[in-house]
Scaffold this active site. Structure first.
Site, PDB file in Angstrom:
ATOM      1  N   ARG A  87      27.964  41.401  45.034  1.00  0.00           N
ATOM      2  CA  ARG A  87      28.582  42.704  45.000  1.00  0.00           C
ATOM      3  C   ARG A  87      27.985  43.604  46.066  1.00  0.00           C
ATOM      4  NH1 ARG A  87      30.437  46.484  40.204  1.00  0.00           N
ATOM      5  NH2 ARG A  87      30.087  48.512  41.120  1.00  0.00           N
ATOM      6  N   ARG A  97      34.277  48.052  46.955  1.00  0.00           N
ATOM      7  CA  ARG A  97      33.372  47.140  46.256  1.00  0.00           C
ATOM      8  C   ARG A  97      33.895  45.700  46.280  1.00  0.00           C
ATOM      9  NH1 ARG A  97      33.531  50.374  41.722  1.00  0.00           N
ATOM     10  NH2 ARG A  97      32.935  52.027  43.116  1.00  0.00           N
ATOM     11  N   ASP A 100      34.253  44.369  40.764  1.00  0.00           N
ATOM     12  CA  ASP A 100      34.047  45.290  39.650  1.00  0.00           C
ATOM     13  C   ASP A 100      34.564  44.611  38.395  1.00  0.00           C
ATOM     14  OD1 ASP A 100      33.044  47.827  39.297  1.00  0.00           O
ATOM     15  OD2 ASP A 100      34.822  48.846  40.039  1.00  0.00           O
ATOM     16  N   ASP A 102      34.941  45.460  34.390  1.00  0.00           N
ATOM     17  CA  ASP A 102      34.805  46.532  33.402  1.00  0.00           C
ATOM     18  C   ASP A 102      35.296  46.073  32.038  1.00  0.00           C
ATOM     19  OD1 ASP A 102      33.925  48.531  35.227  1.00  0.00           O
ATOM     20  OD2 ASP A 102      35.989  48.887  35.857  1.00  0.00           O
TER      21      ASP A 102
HETATM   22  N1  ROI Z   1      41.247  51.933  43.061  1.00  0.00           N
HETATM   23  C1  ROI Z   1      42.053  50.891  42.772  1.00  0.00           C
HETATM   24  N2  ROI Z   1      43.318  50.907  43.206  1.00  0.00           N
HETATM   25  N3  ROI Z   1      41.618  49.830  42.028  1.00  0.00           N
HETATM   26  C2  ROI Z   1      40.342  49.786  41.572  1.00  0.00           C
HETATM   27  O1  ROI Z   1      39.960  48.800  40.892  1.00  0.00           O
HETATM   28  C3  ROI Z   1      39.486  50.849  41.839  1.00  0.00           C
HETATM   29  N4  ROI Z   1      38.200  50.851  41.379  1.00  0.00           N
HETATM   30  C4  ROI Z   1      37.398  51.874  41.602  1.00  0.00           C
HETATM   31  C5  ROI Z   1      37.816  53.087  42.366  1.00  0.00           C
HETATM   32  C6  ROI Z   1      36.882  53.260  43.537  1.00  0.00           C
HETATM   33  C7  ROI Z   1      37.785  54.287  41.450  1.00  0.00           C
HETATM   34  N5  ROI Z   1      39.158  52.985  42.896  1.00  0.00           N
HETATM   35  C8  ROI Z   1      39.973  51.931  42.613  1.00  0.00           C
HETATM   36  O2  ROI Z   1      36.189  51.834  41.089  1.00  0.00           O
END
Ligand code: ROI
Length: 167
Positions: A87, A97, A100, A102
């Site tokens: 990452r 990133r 991610d 979650d």
């Molecule tokens: N924007 C999109 N389109 N998809 C994401 O997974 C995503 N993840 C984030 C932030 C930077 C808020 N923007 C994102 O963490």
């Protein structure tokens, strides 16, 4: 004491270093966790970045998994996968990133502590979470404290979100 398994929904996102590949590898790594069984995996979706616009588009997906891990146990495992997959994060808030992962939902639980907020804080306004979630979850699913999935999707514009692949 082993826990009764619950259904958790996990959001996956990437916009660096071949995002489609990042998500495929992450999916396999999640499946390989003991105490986690995949029930469904959404299509892959491409979306414009939420946050600073000068970053690549994101690829997002959602997995439904049955798990006997605790919420914090699952979080630790997902964080280990994020780290082991190199990452990369700039210091920038809402910056790009590599990967991610979650926890969006953990059964019907509501959790708010220093490590974890479930349901995930931003999920009910994010098209790149709600649409893939709606693809694999029952439309009447209740997002604890937030409402019914179908209603949240209906209130959320797609903002150019597109399906790119079926896996
Ligand atoms: N924007 C999109 N389109 N998809 C994401 O997974 C995503 N993840 C984030 C932030 C930077 C808020 N923007 C994102 O963490």
């Amino acid at each position: 004491m082993p826990r009764a398994p619950v259904i958790a929904y996990i959001g996956l996102g990437s916009n660096l270093q071949d995002p489609v590949r990042q998500l495929r590898i992450a999916r396999q790594a999640i499946i390989a966790l003991s105490g986690v069984r995949e029930i469904a995996f959404s299509s892959l979706y491409r979306s414009a970045p939420m946050g600073p616009a000068e970053q690549p588009d994101y690829i997002n997906a959602v997995m439904a998994a049955e798990t006997s891990l605790s919420p914090h146990g699952l979080l630790k495992s997902l964080q280990a996968i994020e780290r082991s997959h190199g990452r990369v994060r700039t210091g920038l808030r809402w910056g790009p990133r590599t990967l991610d992962l979650d926890i969006l939902l953990y059964g019907e639980e509501r959790i708010a502590d220093e490590q974890l907020t479930v349901p995930h804080a931003g999920m009910t306004e994010r098209e790149f979470v709600l649409y893939p979630l709606a693809e694999i979850a029952p439309s009447g699913l209740e997002i604890p404290g937030r409402g019914i999935l179908n209603d949240l999707v209906a209130a959320c514009p797609r903002r150019g979100l597109e399906v790119i692949d079926h896996v």
